[in-house]
Design a protein around this motif. Structure first.
Motif, mmCIF file in Angstrom:
data_model
loop_
_atom_site.group_PDB
_atom_site.id
_atom_site.type_symbol
_atom_site.label_atom_id
_atom_site.label_comp_id
_atom_site.label_asym_id
_atom_site.label_seq_id
_atom_site.Cartn_x
_atom_site.Cartn_y
_atom_site.Cartn_z
ATOM 1 N N VAL A 90 0.830 -1.206 0.000
ATOM 2 C CA VAL A 90 0.000 0.000 0.000
ATOM 3 C C VAL A 90 0.865 1.255 0.000
ATOM 4 C CG1 VAL A 90 -1.633 1.359 1.370
ATOM 5 C CG2 VAL A 90 -1.996 -1.094 1.076
ATOM 6 N N PHE A 91 1.887 1.296 0.873
ATOM 7 C CA PHE A 91 2.767 2.468 0.930
ATOM 8 C C PHE A 91 3.617 2.586 -0.333
ATOM 9 C CE2 PHE A 91 2.160 2.103 5.639
ATOM 10 C CZ PHE A 91 1.631 3.357 5.828
ATOM 11 N N SER A 92 3.972 1.440 -0.942
ATOM 12 C CA SER A 92 4.736 1.488 -2.193
ATOM 13 C C SER A 92 3.919 2.153 -3.292
ATOM 14 C CB SER A 92 5.132 0.067 -2.628
ATOM 15 O OG SER A 92 5.996 -0.535 -1.689
ATOM 16 N N GLY A 93 2.615 1.920 -3.299
ATOM 17 C CA GLY A 93 1.752 2.556 -4.278
ATOM 18 C C GLY A 93 1.724 4.060 -4.138
ATOM 19 N N GLY A 96 5.058 5.583 -5.828
ATOM 20 C CA GLY A 96 5.036 5.734 -7.276
ATOM 21 C C GLY A 96 4.667 4.436 -7.956
ATOM 22 N N THR A 97 4.307 4.517 -9.221
ATOM 23 C CA THR A 97 3.868 3.322 -9.949
ATOM 24 C C THR A 97 4.999 2.319 -10.147
ATOM 25 O OG1 THR A 97 4.260 4.499 -12.031
ATOM 26 C CG2 THR A 97 2.016 4.526 -11.161
ATOM 27 N N LEU A 98 6.215 2.822 -10.422
ATOM 28 C CA LEU A 98 7.339 1.908 -10.605
ATOM 29 C C LEU A 98 7.684 1.196 -9.296
ATOM 30 C CD1 LEU A 98 9.514 0.718 -12.420
ATOM 31 C CD2 LEU A 98 10.985 2.687 -11.861
ATOM 32 N N PHE A 103 7.888 -3.682 -6.190
ATOM 33 C CA PHE A 103 7.601 -4.420 -4.951
ATOM 34 C C PHE A 103 6.671 -5.595 -5.221
ATOM 35 C CE2 PHE A 103 4.903 -5.407 -1.348
ATOM 36 C CZ PHE A 103 5.857 -5.684 -0.375
ATOM 37 N N SER A 104 5.623 -5.371 -6.018
ATOM 38 C CA SER A 104 4.640 -6.427 -6.287
ATOM 39 C C SER A 104 5.294 -7.618 -6.969
ATOM 40 C CB SER A 104 3.504 -5.886 -7.149
ATOM 41 O OG SER A 104 2.828 -4.834 -6.492
ATOM 42 N N VAL A 105 6.144 -7.347 -7.964
ATOM 43 C CA VAL A 105 6.807 -8.431 -8.685
ATOM 44 C C VAL A 105 7.752 -9.190 -7.762
ATOM 45 C CG1 VAL A 105 8.481 -8.930 -10.508
ATOM 46 C CG2 VAL A 105 6.565 -7.390 -10.960
ATOM 47 N N GLU A 106 8.552 -8.464 -6.991
ATOM 48 C CA GLU A 106 9.479 -9.127 -6.066
ATOM 49 C C GLU A 106 8.714 -9.935 -5.026
ATOM 50 O OE1 GLU A 106 11.776 -10.023 -2.588
ATOM 51 O OE2 GLU A 106 10.052 -8.655 -2.624
ATOM 52 N N TRP A 232 5.321 4.062 7.258
ATOM 53 C CA TRP A 232 4.905 5.442 6.960
ATOM 54 C C TRP A 232 6.078 6.403 7.171
ATOM 55 C CZ3 TRP A 232 5.017 9.387 10.608
ATOM 56 C CH2 TRP A 232 4.548 10.624 10.155
ATOM 57 N N LEU A 233 6.807 6.228 8.289
ATOM 58 C CA LEU A 233 7.883 7.161 8.634
ATOM 59 C C LEU A 233 9.003 7.135 7.594
ATOM 60 C CD1 LEU A 233 9.142 9.121 10.711
ATOM 61 C CD2 LEU A 233 10.201 7.119 11.799
ATOM 62 N N LEU A 234 9.500 5.954 7.272
ATOM 63 C CA LEU A 234 10.657 5.849 6.381
ATOM 64 C C LEU A 234 10.286 6.016 4.911
ATOM 65 C CD1 LEU A 234 11.904 4.755 9.040
ATOM 66 C CD2 LEU A 234 13.204 3.153 7.639
ATOM 67 N N MET A 235 9.182 5.398 4.478
ATOM 68 C CA MET A 235 8.861 5.416 3.058
ATOM 69 C C MET A 235 8.259 6.733 2.593
ATOM 70 S SD MET A 235 7.313 1.554 2.575
ATOM 71 C CE MET A 235 7.098 1.763 0.799
#
Length: 510
Positions: A90-93, A96-98, A103-106, A232-235
């Motif tokens: 969720v936070f990766s989204g 950004g899209t990349l 993350f999803s692929v890994e 949330w803090l780091l990303m």
């Protein structure tokens, strides 16, 4: 619980061991699922014969309490650990899209493959620790744990090559250059998580065998809370992006491992942990074979559903089909968490009771688990059917996707019912030590029957994604029927004898 278990083996062996000793080694080589006239005298504490409805419901209630004492925390633990990756996604989204794609692929391809294989390797401990604990051989649990650490640590070292060369592998299977590069870099950062798996799965099975499930649930809950805040803090707040995702996800998994390890060595497990021992290096090859059989058994199931998504990607209007199927599989995954909790519970119950010489109790535990899971699956499926026109809107605004999800709801509901029974029967197989046999059953039902039928229905008969799913669901039904037949034909007195023989073969004492 330990005090009530420890005298069981010695009481039984004083009466029976001398005249059964030669038969036990011979029994271990017999087919598990065949009937036998072998005479085994159950322990006096085994469940009494059930005569009538009243006796059945009384014993059903008693066994249900024991099962749900294990299953409840196990379900909660699974949900918390599953949510670690979901929250990071969720936070990766939001980064950004990349970042989301990488993350999803890994997470799905690289970590997903490794997770399934390592979990399977660790499930060998579920058989051995559960039966040793039931037999009162508590001192062997720590030895088994250390052997599993050695084997899974070696396996993690080999699998790390998959992480190192992830970028090249992802390009090979058709991912774009940008996603492959980003996911490849992220995979290297996630190698510490791989070694956390090697520590976690043996400890989880070690604690489950002793019914110490609640401490695992508390540790997982604490990890989830900390993971959410630091993600949330780091990303986002500090702008670390995928680097922050890797740091937090690795740290969360290692927090779980260190907390469980400190709990184990703190003395709370009694004789089950007596410190590190050189005995851990004995019988390693036999342990490896059982671990590999367990890994193959579980991986065949993990990969089966991954193939469903892969085949949907080659259909006409593939994007819509894959989106609809992904929604259905997300729902199926969450609802099957209950079955996975029951899987862990019945595996512990069966292995404990077989090790303790309670064949009737082990058999009745299977009956209670199957009935309970069937009822839960039916209720969840009914809810889904009744809300089929509403729940797709929670996941997508695309009318085509919602329409396909609506059409897939009946097969999804049927899948929920079947997949609430199948993991329970798999748990019985793990508890009894049938991993190698079930691996062959999975190959035949899934890959010889289910996948070819799904491809014929999906492509040749032009039934699309529904045809693929119906065909592959037929494979799951065939596997469930095969496992049910194995359980039905099982001589539980013989299984209790084999459990006793297995404990001594793996280093237990008389």
């Amino acid at each position: 619980m330990e005090d009530s278990r420890e005298p069981l083996l010695s009481q039984r062996e004083d009466q029976n061991h001398n005249h059964h000793h030669e038969d036990l080694d011979r029994l271990h080589s017999l087919p598990i699922s065949t009937s036998s006239t072998y005479s085994f005298v159950p322990d006096a504490d085994d469940i009494p014969p059930i005569n009538g409805i009243r006796d059945f419901f009384r014993e059903f209630y008693k066994e249900s309490k024991k099962l749900w004492y294990l299953a409840g925390p196990a379900i909660f633990t699974s949900v918390c650990q599953y949510s670690l990756g979901a929250i990071t996604q969720v936070f990766s989204g939001q980064v950004g899209t990349l970042a989301l794609a990488a993350f999803s692929v890994e997470n799905c391809v690289i970590a997903g493959f490794s997770y399934g294989f390592m979990l399977g390797m660790g499930s060998a401990l579920e058989t051995l620790c559960g039966q040793a604990f039931g037999a009162g051989q508590l001192d062997m649990l720590g030895i088994y744990l250390q052997r599993s650490w050695i084997i899974l640590g070696t396996t993690a070292s080999l699998l790390s090559l998959l992480y190192i060369f992830a970028a090249q592998l992802l390009k090979l299977i058709g991912q774009t250059a940008a996603i492959s590069k980003a996911a490849g870099i992220f995979s290297i950062w996630m190698i510490p998580q791989l070694f956390a798996y090697a520590m976690n799965f043996p400890m989880a099975k070690f604690l489950q065998a002793q019914s110490k499930i609640m401490v695992m649930a508390l540790i997982a809950a604490a990890a989830l809370v900390l993971h959410t805040f630091f993600s949330w803090l780091l990303m986002l707040d500090l702008g670390w992006g995928l680097v922050g995702a890797a740091v937090v996800l690795n740290a969360s998994w290692w927090f779980i491992e260190l907390a469980q390890f400190l709990y184990i060595i703190s003395g709370t497990c009694g004789r089950a942990w007596n410190g590190f021992s050189c005995k851990a290096f004995q019988n390693l090859w036999g342990f490896v074979r059982l671990s590999l059989a367990s890994a193959v058994m579980l991986c065949l199931e993990f990969w089966y559903f991954m193939a469903l998504i892969l085949f949907a990607g080659y259909l006409k209007n593939a994007e819509v089909s894959v989106d609809a199927l992904s929604i259905c599989l997300i729902i199926l995954g969450w609802m099957v968490m209950v079955a996975f909790g029951m899987n862990a519970a019945v595996s512990v119950r069966v292995s404990n009771e077989l090790g303790a010489g309670h064949p009737r109790t082990a058999k009745f535990s299977v009956v209670v688990a199957v009935i309970s899971s069937l009822m839960i699956g039916a209720i969840l499926a009914l809810i889904l059917i009744l809300t089929r026109n509403k729940y797709p809107s929670l996941f997508s605004t695309d009318s085509q996707v919602k329409e396909i999800v609506n059409d897939l709801t009946p097969v999804l509901a049927l899948s929920i019912v079947i997949n609430n029974i199948q993991p329970v029967l798999s748990g019985v197989a793990i508890g009894a030590g049938w991993q190698a046999i079930v691996a062959y059953v999975n190959i035949a039902c899934y890959y010889v029957f289910g996948i070819p039928l799904g491809l014929i229905m999906g492509y040749k008969l032009d039934m699309g994604v529904r045809g693929i799913w119906y065909g592959m669901l037929s494979g799951i039904v065939a596997q469930t029927v095969a496992l049910f037949f194995m359980v039905y034909r099982t001589n539980w007195n013989k299984e209790a004898s084999i459990a006793e023989s297995r404990i001594k073969r793996w280093g237990g004492h008389d």
